[in-house]
Design a protein around this motif. Structure first.
Motif, PDB file in Angstrom:
ATOM      1  N   SER A  35     -14.943  19.846  70.250  1.00 58.27           N
ATOM      2  CA  SER A  35     -14.075  19.826  71.423  1.00 58.27           C
ATOM      3  C   SER A  35     -14.852  20.187  72.681  1.00 58.27           C
ATOM      4  O   SER A  35     -14.633  19.606  73.754  1.00 58.27           O
ATOM      5  CB  SER A  35     -12.918  20.806  71.215  1.00 58.27           C
ATOM      6  N   PHE A  36     -15.764  21.137  72.537  1.00 63.43           N
ATOM      7  CA  PHE A  36     -16.587  21.592  73.663  1.00 63.43           C
ATOM      8  C   PHE A  36     -17.441  20.453  74.222  1.00 63.43           C
ATOM      9  O   PHE A  36     -17.494  20.238  75.436  1.00 63.43           O
ATOM     10  CB  PHE A  36     -17.472  22.752  73.192  1.00 63.43           C
ATOM     11  N   ILE A  37     -18.091  19.685  73.350  1.00 63.12           N
ATOM     12  CA  ILE A  37     -18.953  18.581  73.783  1.00 63.12           C
ATOM     13  C   ILE A  37     -18.136  17.517  74.506  1.00 63.12           C
ATOM     14  O   ILE A  37     -18.575  16.955  75.522  1.00 63.12           O
ATOM     15  CB  ILE A  37     -19.700  17.960  72.581  1.00 63.12           C
ATOM     16  N   GLU A  38     -16.932  17.246  74.023  1.00 60.56           N
ATOM     17  CA  GLU A  38     -16.063  16.271  74.693  1.00 60.56           C
ATOM     18  C   GLU A  38     -15.739  16.739  76.113  1.00 60.56           C
ATOM     19  O   GLU A  38     -15.739  15.944  77.052  1.00 60.56           O
ATOM     20  CB  GLU A  38     -14.768  16.087  73.890  1.00 60.56           C
ATOM     21  N   THR A  39     -15.486  18.034  76.254  1.00 61.34           N
ATOM     22  CA  THR A  39     -15.182  18.596  77.572  1.00 61.34           C
ATOM     23  C   THR A  39     -16.380  18.501  78.499  1.00 61.34           C
ATOM     24  O   THR A  39     -16.233  18.157  79.682  1.00 61.34           O
ATOM     25  CB  THR A  39     -14.750  20.067  77.434  1.00 61.34           C
ATOM     26  N   THR A  66     -12.914  25.674  80.836  1.00 62.23           N
ATOM     27  CA  THR A  66     -12.007  26.055  79.742  1.00 62.23           C
ATOM     28  C   THR A  66     -12.507  27.337  79.080  1.00 62.23           C
ATOM     29  O   THR A  66     -13.612  27.813  79.360  1.00 62.23           O
ATOM     30  CB  THR A  66     -11.938  24.941  78.686  1.00 62.23           C
ATOM     31  N   LEU A  67     -11.698  27.870  78.172  1.00 61.61           N
ATOM     32  CA  LEU A  67     -12.119  29.064  77.429  1.00 61.61           C
ATOM     33  C   LEU A  67     -13.378  28.784  76.631  1.00 61.61           C
ATOM     34  O   LEU A  67     -14.260  29.651  76.500  1.00 61.61           O
ATOM     35  CB  LEU A  67     -10.985  29.515  76.487  1.00 61.61           C
ATOM     36  N   LEU A  68     -13.483  27.548  76.112  1.00 66.11           N
ATOM     37  CA  LEU A  68     -14.669  27.197  75.311  1.00 66.11           C
ATOM     38  C   LEU A  68     -15.918  27.111  76.178  1.00 66.11           C
ATOM     39  O   LEU A  68     -16.990  27.571  75.774  1.00 66.11           O
ATOM     40  CB  LEU A  68     -14.438  25.881  74.574  1.00 66.11           C
ATOM     41  N   THR A  69     -15.812  26.502  77.370  1.00 65.16           N
ATOM     42  CA  THR A  69     -17.008  26.399  78.230  1.00 65.16           C
ATOM     43  C   THR A  69     -17.412  27.781  78.739  1.00 65.16           C
ATOM     44  O   THR A  69     -18.609  28.079  78.858  1.00 65.16           O
ATOM     45  CB  THR A  69     -16.761  25.460  79.426  1.00 65.16           C
ATOM     46  N   GLN A  70     -16.430  28.645  78.993  1.00 65.68           N
ATOM     47  CA  GLN A  70     -16.750  30.003  79.419  1.00 65.68           C
ATOM     48  C   GLN A  70     -17.391  30.794  78.276  1.00 65.68           C
ATOM     49  O   GLN A  70     -18.326  31.573  78.482  1.00 65.68           O
ATOM     50  CB  GLN A  70     -15.477  30.705  79.909  1.00 65.68           C
ATOM     51  N   LYS A  71     -16.875  30.574  77.078  1.00 65.19           N
ATOM     52  CA  LYS A  71     -17.421  31.250  75.894  1.00 65.19           C
ATOM     53  C   LYS A  71     -18.867  30.836  75.655  1.00 65.19           C
ATOM     54  O   LYS A  71     -19.741  31.678  75.394  1.00 65.19           O
ATOM     55  CB  LYS A  71     -16.568  30.893  74.670  1.00 65.19           C
ATOM     56  N   TYR A  72     -19.135  29.533  75.769  1.00 68.50           N
ATOM     57  CA  TYR A  72     -20.499  29.020  75.578  1.00 68.50           C
ATOM     58  C   TYR A  72     -21.456  29.602  76.616  1.00 68.50           C
ATOM     59  O   TYR A  72     -22.560  30.049  76.278  1.00 68.50           O
ATOM     60  CB  TYR A  72     -20.488  27.491  75.663  1.00 68.50           C
ATOM     61  N   MET A  73     -21.047  29.610  77.889  1.00 68.61           N
ATOM     62  CA  MET A  73     -21.918  30.099  78.954  1.00 68.61           C
ATOM     63  C   MET A  73     -22.113  31.608  78.901  1.00 68.61           C
ATOM     64  O   MET A  73     -23.067  32.144  79.469  1.00 68.61           O
ATOM     65  CB  MET A  73     -21.366  29.685  80.319  1.00 68.61           C
ATOM     66  N   SER A  74     -21.233  32.300  78.171  1.00 65.88           N
ATOM     67  CA  SER A  74     -21.396  33.749  77.996  1.00 65.88           C
ATOM     68  C   SER A  74     -22.345  34.065  76.843  1.00 65.88           C
ATOM     69  O   SER A  74     -22.644  35.238  76.592  1.00 65.88           O
ATOM     70  CB  SER A  74     -20.033  34.399  77.722  1.00 65.88           C
ATOM     71  N   GLY A  75     -22.787  33.010  76.149  1.00 62.91           N
ATOM     72  CA  GLY A  75     -23.747  33.209  75.062  1.00 62.91           C
ATOM     73  C   GLY A  75     -23.115  33.411  73.710  1.00 62.91           C
ATOM     74  O   GLY A  75     -23.810  33.737  72.737  1.00 62.91           O
ATOM     75  N   ASN A  76     -21.802  33.217  73.597  1.00 62.01           N
ATOM     76  CA  ASN A  76     -21.114  33.381  72.320  1.00 62.01           C
ATOM     77  C   ASN A  76     -21.192  32.098  71.491  1.00 62.01           C
ATOM     78  O   ASN A  76     -21.153  30.996  72.033  1.00 62.01           O
ATOM     79  CB  ASN A  76     -19.651  33.757  72.546  1.00 62.01           C
ATOM     80  N   GLU A  77     -21.278  32.264  70.180  1.00 69.26           N
ATOM     81  CA  GLU A  77     -21.416  31.110  69.287  1.00 69.26           C
ATOM     82  C   GLU A  77     -20.081  30.419  69.087  1.00 69.26           C
ATOM     83  O   GLU A  77     -19.035  31.058  68.981  1.00 69.26           O
ATOM     84  CB  GLU A  77     -21.975  31.576  67.936  1.00 69.26           C
ATOM     85  N   LEU A  78     -20.132  29.080  69.052  1.00 67.64           N
ATOM     86  CA  LEU A  78     -18.936  28.281  68.823  1.00 67.64           C
ATOM     87  C   LEU A  78     -18.885  27.821  67.376  1.00 67.64           C
ATOM     88  O   LEU A  78     -19.927  27.534  66.764  1.00 67.64           O
ATOM     89  CB  LEU A  78     -18.922  27.056  69.745  1.00 67.64           C
ATOM     90  N   SER A  79     -17.673  27.732  66.828  1.00 68.10           N
ATOM     91  CA  SER A  79     -17.525  27.180  65.475  1.00 68.10           C
ATOM     92  C   SER A  79     -17.766  25.678  65.533  1.00 68.10           C
ATOM     93  O   SER A  79     -17.798  25.080  66.613  1.00 68.10           O
ATOM     94  CB  SER A  79     -16.118  27.469  64.946  1.00 68.10           C
ATOM     95  N   SER A  80     -17.913  25.054  64.372  1.00 70.77           N
ATOM     96  CA  SER A  80     -18.179  23.606  64.348  1.00 70.77           C
ATOM     97  C   SER A  80     -17.026  22.831  64.965  1.00 70.77           C
ATOM     98  O   SER A  80     -17.230  21.855  65.693  1.00 70.77           O
ATOM     99  CB  SER A  80     -18.433  23.143  62.909  1.00 70.77           C
TER     100      SER A  80
END
Length: 327
Positions: A121-125, A102-116
């Motif tokens: 949602s990211f952890i559920e995925t 997903t966009l969130l998993t790609q964002k995380y793996m790119s090193g970008n910070e996620l909001s709370s």
């Protein structure tokens, strides 16, 4: 009516499963089409390479496999425990080798910070992806869809390539596991396309034999035989590899010589440990799929599996009683 997949797989009962996929079209998965004269032999390497690739990503190990002309056999071991121990990064690194995520998993793996909110949602995925990486249905989906796309592209056509859902059998005890592995490894000999296990192309038995001959070690891509180390921390098949080689070779000779009621020489150590007679072993290793449907094992373990998977009845209970009643 086909059983729901959740009623065919119960990791509580066993981590070992036999999966079979059959081609729906007359134009074979592999082999030579006798009508058109076209050879599809090169597709065997597609399947084998994909199997080995997937086993490196999923927490699912290969115990045995055979790529035939219009179907494939795979015996797998599901290691849920190791999948649950993977970090978030390891789960995503593995999953992203197969799917975009997903966009969130790609964002995380790119090193970008996620909001709370995004992180919840990211952890559920991530947990969904983790579960998929020890799921047999997802393993077979990533195998079969990939091969179907390649074959359809080569055949310049569309539509179904496989018969439908893959067939799965739960291997509930050691007798079921070893006889099913031998059944799979001996497929090319029964089909008369190979004369010996060491010449049976695109099979696990050939991989195991080659590894021992070339390196003196077991094939790292397959689940190892660990002898009788039942209490060992090392995960593997609790039998000796050389004994298995000998047993498969003897069984193969019986098939080639049409002597399906007698194994010559002394009783193999594996059969002694399993408490099976040679005629019981041959019946299992030659007709495994005919004897059992969704699960295989002794009557006791099949009854437990039946209660855990909400089956009203299991085909093969009579065979479990007569052939594997020793357990």
């Amino acid at each position: 009516m086909p059983q729901a997949r959740k009623d065919q797989i119960s990791l509580f009962d066993t981590p070992f499963y036999h999966c079979v996929s059959r081609c729906v079209r007359r134009s074979f998965l592999c082999g030579k089409d006798i009508y058109s004269g076209q050879s599809y032999e090169h597709r065997r390497s597609w399947v084998e390479n994909r199997l080995l690739f997937l086993s490196d990503i999923f927490s699912i190990q290969l115990c045995a496999y055979a790529v035939m002309s219009n179907h494939t056999h795979v015996v797998v071991h599901v290691d849920k425990e190791i999948a649950l121990s993977w970090t978030i990064n390891e789960v995503l690194l593995r999953y992203h080798r197969l799917h975009k995520g997903t966009l969130l998993t790609q964002k995380y793996m790119s090193g970008n910070e996620l909001s709370s909110g995004e992180y919840v949602s990211f952890i559920e995925t991530v947990e969904v992806y983790r579960a998929r990486l020890y799921n047999i249905s997802w393993f077979m989906r990533d195998l079969n869809e990939h091969i179907a796309r390649q074959a359809n592209k080569e055949d310049n056509c569309s539509g179904r390539f496989w018969e439908g859902r893959f067939k799965s059998q739960a291997l509930l005890d050691e007798s079921a596991l070893l006889s099913c592995m031998a059944y799979v490894d001996l497929n090319p000999i029964r089909a008369k396309i190979s004369k010996a296990p060491e010449t049976a192309e695109f099979t696990s038995i050939k991989k195991r034999i080659e590894a021992v001959k070339n390196k003196g070690k077991q094939a790292s891509i397959l689940m190892p035989f660990i002898g009788g180390q039942r209490q060992s921390r090392r995960k593997g098949i609790a039998f000796n590899l050389n004994d298995y080689f000998e047993l498969v070779d003897m069984t193969g000779r019986c098939i080639r010589n049409d002597k399906a009621a007698y194994i010559e020489n002394t009783q193999n150590p594996i059969l002694e440990r399993l408490g099976l007679h040679s005629n019981q072993w041959l019946s299992l290793s030659i007709n495994f799929e005919k004897h059992f449907c969704y699960a295989a094992g002794s009557e006791l373990v099949m009854n437990k599996f039946k209660s855990h998977t909400n089956h009203k009845r299991l085909r093969g209970m009579g065979q479990a009683r007569t052939i594997l009643g020793h357990s």
